[in-house]
Design a protein around this motif. Structure first.
Motif, PDB file in Angstrom:
ATOM      1  N   UNK A  70       0.812  -1.224   0.000  1.00 10.74           N
ATOM      2  CA  UNK A  70       0.000   0.000   0.000  1.00 10.74           C
ATOM      3  C   UNK A  70       0.840   1.266   0.000  1.00 10.74           C
ATOM      4  N   UNK A  71       2.160   1.147   0.140  1.00  9.54           N
ATOM      5  CA  UNK A  71       3.002   2.340   0.105  1.00  9.54           C
ATOM      6  C   UNK A  71       2.886   3.042  -1.243  1.00  9.54           C
ATOM      7  N   UNK A  72       2.508   2.280  -2.262  1.00  4.48           N
ATOM      8  CA  UNK A  72       2.372   2.863  -3.598  1.00  4.48           C
ATOM      9  C   UNK A  72       1.178   3.804  -3.699  1.00  4.48           C
ATOM     10  N   UNK A  73       0.333   3.823  -2.664  1.00  2.94           N
ATOM     11  CA  UNK A  73      -0.791   4.752  -2.616  1.00  2.94           C
ATOM     12  C   UNK A  73      -0.358   6.137  -2.129  1.00  2.94           C
ATOM     13  N   UNK A  74       0.883   6.257  -1.674  1.00  2.00           N
ATOM     14  CA  UNK A  74       1.394   7.535  -1.178  1.00  2.00           C
ATOM     15  C   UNK A  74       1.613   8.458  -2.362  1.00  2.00           C
ATOM     16  N   UNK A  75       0.984   9.608  -2.277  1.00  2.00           N
ATOM     17  CA  UNK A  75       1.075  10.609  -3.348  1.00  2.00           C
ATOM     18  C   UNK A  75       1.436  11.942  -2.720  1.00  2.00           C
ATOM     19  N   UNK A  76       1.946  12.830  -3.523  1.00  2.00           N
ATOM     20  CA  UNK A  76       2.234  14.167  -3.040  1.00  2.00           C
ATOM     21  C   UNK A  76       3.651  14.595  -3.359  1.00  2.00           C
ATOM     22  N   UNK A  77       3.996  15.767  -2.825  1.00  2.00           N
ATOM     23  CA  UNK A  77       5.277  16.385  -3.135  1.00  2.00           C
ATOM     24  C   UNK A  77       6.177  16.378  -1.908  1.00  2.00           C
ATOM     25  N   UNK A  78       7.416  15.959  -2.114  1.00  2.00           N
ATOM     26  CA  UNK A  78       8.453  16.017  -1.083  1.00  2.00           C
ATOM     27  C   UNK A  78       9.674  16.628  -1.757  1.00  2.00           C
ATOM     28  N   UNK A  95      11.653   8.753  -0.188  1.00  2.00           N
ATOM     29  CA  UNK A  95      10.668   9.846  -0.259  1.00  2.00           C
ATOM     30  C   UNK A  95       9.297   9.414   0.260  1.00  2.00           C
ATOM     31  N   UNK A  96       8.935   8.142   0.077  1.00  2.00           N
ATOM     32  CA  UNK A  96       7.705   7.644   0.701  1.00  2.00           C
ATOM     33  C   UNK A  96       7.792   7.840   2.212  1.00  2.00           C
ATOM     34  N   UNK A  97       8.925   7.459   2.777  1.00  2.00           N
ATOM     35  CA  UNK A  97       9.105   7.594   4.221  1.00  2.00           C
ATOM     36  C   UNK A  97       9.076   9.065   4.632  1.00  2.00           C
ATOM     37  N   UNK A  98       9.757   9.922   3.888  1.00  2.00           N
ATOM     38  CA  UNK A  98       9.731  11.362   4.168  1.00  2.00           C
ATOM     39  C   UNK A  98       8.300  11.888   4.168  1.00  2.00           C
ATOM     40  N   UNK A  99       7.534  11.477   3.176  1.00  2.00           N
ATOM     41  CA  UNK A  99       6.153  11.946   3.036  1.00  2.00           C
ATOM     42  C   UNK A  99       5.306  11.497   4.224  1.00  2.00           C
ATOM     43  N   UNK A 100       5.459  10.252   4.655  1.00  2.00           N
ATOM     44  CA  UNK A 100       4.665   9.770   5.788  1.00  2.00           C
ATOM     45  C   UNK A 100       5.030  10.504   7.082  1.00  2.00           C
TER      46      UNK A 100
END
Length: 116
Positions: A70-78, A95-100
């Motif tokens: 489900x990490x692939x559901x992470x969207x947005x700008x970092x 960047x997924x981790x940064x975003x979360x």
């Protein structure tokens, strides 16, 4: 192709910044750890071992036992870049981790951060 310098940085050197960012906004180290465990499939003991051994980011993500689908559901700008557009796999995981962690610091509910 030259690897980005963050790949060779130890995860342990950045981890305190994740925790500080969360705590500054009233969140906890335990919540940061939960996000990391969800993302990587690591146990708390394995996470602490990586921190103790100062594992570099590249190895940290390459050796992750079970990257959450489900990490692939992470969207947005970092850092000015859309995470879903990052092609390099290790950079995308970072960047997924940064975003979360950003979402945690912004007060988002843990269930939404973990794409529940």
């Amino acid at each position: 192709m030259t690897k980005h310098k963050i790949y060779s940085m130890s995860f342990a050197s950045v981890y305190p910044h994740y925790v500080a960012k969360a705590e500054k906004k009233g969140r906890t180290k335990e919540e940061v750890d939960e996000i990391i465990r969800w993302h990587t499939g690591l146990s708390q003991a394995q996470l602490e071992e990586h921190l103790e051994e100062k594992t570099d980011f590249e190895t940290f993500f390459e050796e992750a036992p079970a990257l959450h689908p489900s990490r692939k559901l992470i969207k947005g700008v970092v850092c000015g870049v859309r995470v879903e557009d990052i092609e390099e796999p290790i950079m995308r995981e970072i960047r997924y981790l940064d975003k979360m962690v950003d979402e945690l610091a912004k007060g988002k509910a843990m269930e939404k951060i973990l794409r529940g």
